[in-house]
Design a protein around this motif. Sequence first.
Motif, short mmCIF file in Angstrom:
data_model
loop_
_atom_site.label_atom_id
_atom_site.label_comp_id
_atom_site.label_asym_id
_atom_site.label_seq_id
_atom_site.Cartn_x
_atom_site.Cartn_y
_atom_site.Cartn_z
N CYS A 171 0.82 -1.21 0.00
CA CYS A 171 0.00 0.00 0.00
C CYS A 171 0.85 1.27 0.00
CB CYS A 171 -0.95 -0.02 1.19
SG CYS A 171 -2.23 -1.30 1.07
N GLU A 172 1.96 1.26 0.74
CA GLU A 172 2.81 2.45 0.77
C GLU A 172 3.50 2.68 -0.57
OE1 GLU A 172 2.84 4.60 3.24
OE2 GLU A 172 1.52 3.33 4.44
N PHE A 173 3.83 1.61 -1.26
CA PHE A 173 4.46 1.73 -2.57
C PHE A 173 3.58 2.55 -3.51
CE2 PHE A 173 5.04 0.08 -6.92
CZ PHE A 173 6.39 0.30 -7.11
N PHE A 174 2.30 2.23 -3.57
CA PHE A 174 1.42 2.94 -4.48
C PHE A 174 0.96 4.28 -3.92
CE2 PHE A 174 1.05 -1.45 -6.06
CZ PHE A 174 1.45 -1.21 -7.37
N ALA A 175 0.88 4.41 -2.61
CA ALA A 175 0.57 5.72 -2.02
C ALA A 175 1.61 6.76 -2.42
CB ALA A 175 0.47 5.60 -0.50
N SER A 176 2.85 6.30 -2.59
CA SER A 176 3.93 7.23 -2.93
C SER A 176 3.72 7.89 -4.29
CB SER A 176 5.28 6.51 -2.90
OG SER A 176 5.42 5.62 -4.01
N THR A 177 2.93 7.29 -5.16
CA THR A 177 2.74 7.86 -6.50
C THR A 177 1.93 9.16 -6.47
OG1 THR A 177 0.70 6.61 -6.99
CG2 THR A 177 2.81 5.55 -7.53
N PHE A 178 1.22 9.40 -5.38
CA PHE A 178 0.38 10.61 -5.27
C PHE A 178 1.10 11.77 -4.59
CE2 PHE A 178 -2.54 7.03 -5.44
CZ PHE A 178 -3.44 7.44 -6.41
N GLU A 179 2.26 11.53 -4.04
CA GLU A 179 2.93 12.50 -3.17
C GLU A 179 3.17 13.84 -3.86
OE1 GLU A 179 6.98 12.79 -0.39
OE2 GLU A 179 6.67 11.08 -1.74
N GLY A 180 2.90 14.91 -3.10
CA GLY A 180 3.26 16.25 -3.54
C GLY A 180 2.18 17.01 -4.27
N ARG A 181 1.07 16.37 -4.60
CA ARG A 181 -0.04 17.06 -5.26
C ARG A 181 -1.31 16.88 -4.44
NH1 ARG A 181 0.37 16.19 -11.83
NH2 ARG A 181 2.63 16.49 -12.04
N SER A 182 -2.22 17.80 -4.61
CA SER A 182 -3.50 17.73 -3.91
C SER A 182 -4.48 16.87 -4.70
CB SER A 182 -4.08 19.13 -3.75
OG SER A 182 -4.47 19.64 -5.02
N PRO A 183 -5.55 16.43 -4.07
CA PRO A 183 -6.59 15.70 -4.83
C PRO A 183 -7.08 16.50 -6.03
CG PRO A 183 -6.95 15.42 -2.48
CD PRO A 183 -5.83 16.42 -2.62
N ALA A 184 -7.26 17.80 -5.87
CA ALA A 184 -7.73 18.62 -6.99
C ALA A 184 -6.73 18.63 -8.13
CB ALA A 184 -8.03 20.04 -6.51
N GLU A 185 -5.44 18.71 -7.79
CA GLU A 185 -4.41 18.72 -8.83
C GLU A 185 -4.32 17.40 -9.57
OE1 GLU A 185 -1.24 21.94 -6.96
OE2 GLU A 185 -1.27 19.89 -6.16
N TRP A 186 -4.62 16.30 -8.86
CA TRP A 186 -4.59 14.99 -9.50
C TRP A 186 -5.87 14.69 -10.29
CZ3 TRP A 186 -0.68 12.31 -10.80
CH2 TRP A 186 0.44 12.18 -10.00
N SER A 187 -6.94 15.42 -10.04
CA SER A 187 -8.25 15.04 -10.59
C SER A 187 -8.28 14.93 -12.11
CB SER A 187 -9.32 16.02 -10.11
OG SER A 187 -9.62 15.77 -8.76
N PRO A 188 -7.69 15.86 -12.89
CA PRO A 188 -7.73 15.69 -14.35
C PRO A 188 -7.02 14.42 -14.81
CG PRO A 188 -7.16 17.95 -13.77
CD PRO A 188 -7.08 17.15 -12.50
N ARG A 194 -6.58 11.70 -12.99
CA ARG A 194 -7.41 10.57 -12.55
C ARG A 194 -8.59 10.37 -13.49
NH1 ARG A 194 -11.03 10.42 -7.07
NH2 ARG A 194 -11.79 12.30 -8.10
N ALA A 195 -9.22 11.45 -13.93
CA ALA A 195 -10.36 11.34 -14.85
C ALA A 195 -9.94 10.72 -16.19
CB ALA A 195 -11.00 12.71 -15.07
N ALA A 196 -8.77 11.15 -16.68
CA ALA A 196 -8.26 10.58 -17.94
C ALA A 196 -7.95 9.10 -17.76
CB ALA A 196 -7.02 11.34 -18.38
N PHE A 197 -7.37 8.75 -16.64
CA PHE A 197 -7.07 7.35 -16.33
C PHE A 197 -8.35 6.53 -16.30
CE2 PHE A 197 -6.54 4.25 -12.75
CZ PHE A 197 -5.69 3.37 -13.39
N MET A 198 -9.37 7.06 -15.68
CA MET A 198 -10.64 6.35 -15.61
C MET A 198 -11.20 6.10 -17.01
SD MET A 198 -12.91 5.07 -13.54
CE MET A 198 -14.43 4.24 -14.02
N ASN A 199 -11.22 7.14 -17.82
CA ASN A 199 -11.82 7.04 -19.16
C ASN A 199 -11.01 6.16 -20.11
OD1 ASN A 199 -13.96 8.73 -18.44
ND2 ASN A 199 -12.86 10.58 -19.05
N GLU A 200 -9.68 6.31 -20.06
CA GLU A 200 -8.83 5.64 -21.03
C GLU A 200 -8.46 4.21 -20.64
OE1 GLU A 200 -5.39 8.07 -21.86
OE2 GLU A 200 -6.59 9.91 -21.87
N VAL A 201 -8.34 3.97 -19.34
CA VAL A 201 -7.79 2.69 -18.89
C VAL A 201 -8.82 1.85 -18.14
CG1 VAL A 201 -6.00 1.58 -17.48
CG2 VAL A 201 -5.47 3.68 -18.76
N ILE A 202 -9.48 2.44 -17.15
CA ILE A 202 -10.32 1.63 -16.27
C ILE A 202 -11.65 1.23 -16.91
CG2 ILE A 202 -11.57 1.61 -14.08
CD1 ILE A 202 -8.57 1.25 -13.79
#
Length: 233
Positions: A58-75, A77-85
């Motif tokens: 869990c810590e390994f993947f938590a590290s991928t979000f470090e340094g940005r806010s949820p709002a900054e990651w949202s675009p 994340r949305a692209a990831f959802m549409n293109e991949v998930i």
Amino acid sequence: MQTLALFDLDNTLLTGDSEVLWADFLVRRGLLGDCFAQRNADMDRRYHAGEAAPGEFCEFFASTFEGRSPAEWSPTRAAFMNEVISPRIPDAARELVQQHRDRGDLLVLTSATSRFLVELTAGELGFEHVIATELEVLANGRFAGRTRDVLNMREGKVMRLRNWLAARDDTTDGLDAQLARAFFYSDSINDLPLLLVVGQPVVVDPDARLAVEAQQRHWPVLRLARGLPSSSS
């Protein structure tokens, strides 16, 4: 009292692992170094072999979000959802969830993946209730790159579910009675603790170790028709 219908996400309702796919997506977008791709693949292998400790995974993947806010990651994340998930959620998985919804069951998505990454998938599948690993957010509003609280993995899934049930104010019978009626769908040996607690365990396209457990315990095995999407994911 509604019957609980619990669902794992990764490699159960989703073809693939959300966090492994997320890390690969970030590498392709140049947001993680190329060397992270090999580390990601190794963590995926060790997780499915039951070799990675919950905290390490869990810590390994938590590290991928470090340094940005949820709002900054949202675009992203949305692209990831549409293109991949979205292309990796098979119709058979959607139909399985809908069958329990039509029965009037209480649907809960329970995943070791972080809530921030899972919640869009949960919304697409129509889950109102999500139990997931939580990420720590610093006072400045940015992700710390760490998890917080009890990880929703292995024995933690049982603990978090019991806590969630106990916190609901519409419970009219005991937790053990609810779990004795509950369904839980999972692919992974890592979910064995919760599979052993519920009255109606169902393994879905199980990994090798869980397939052995299912055979020995005479658990039903469900195979979902899965069409893998092409190149981008």
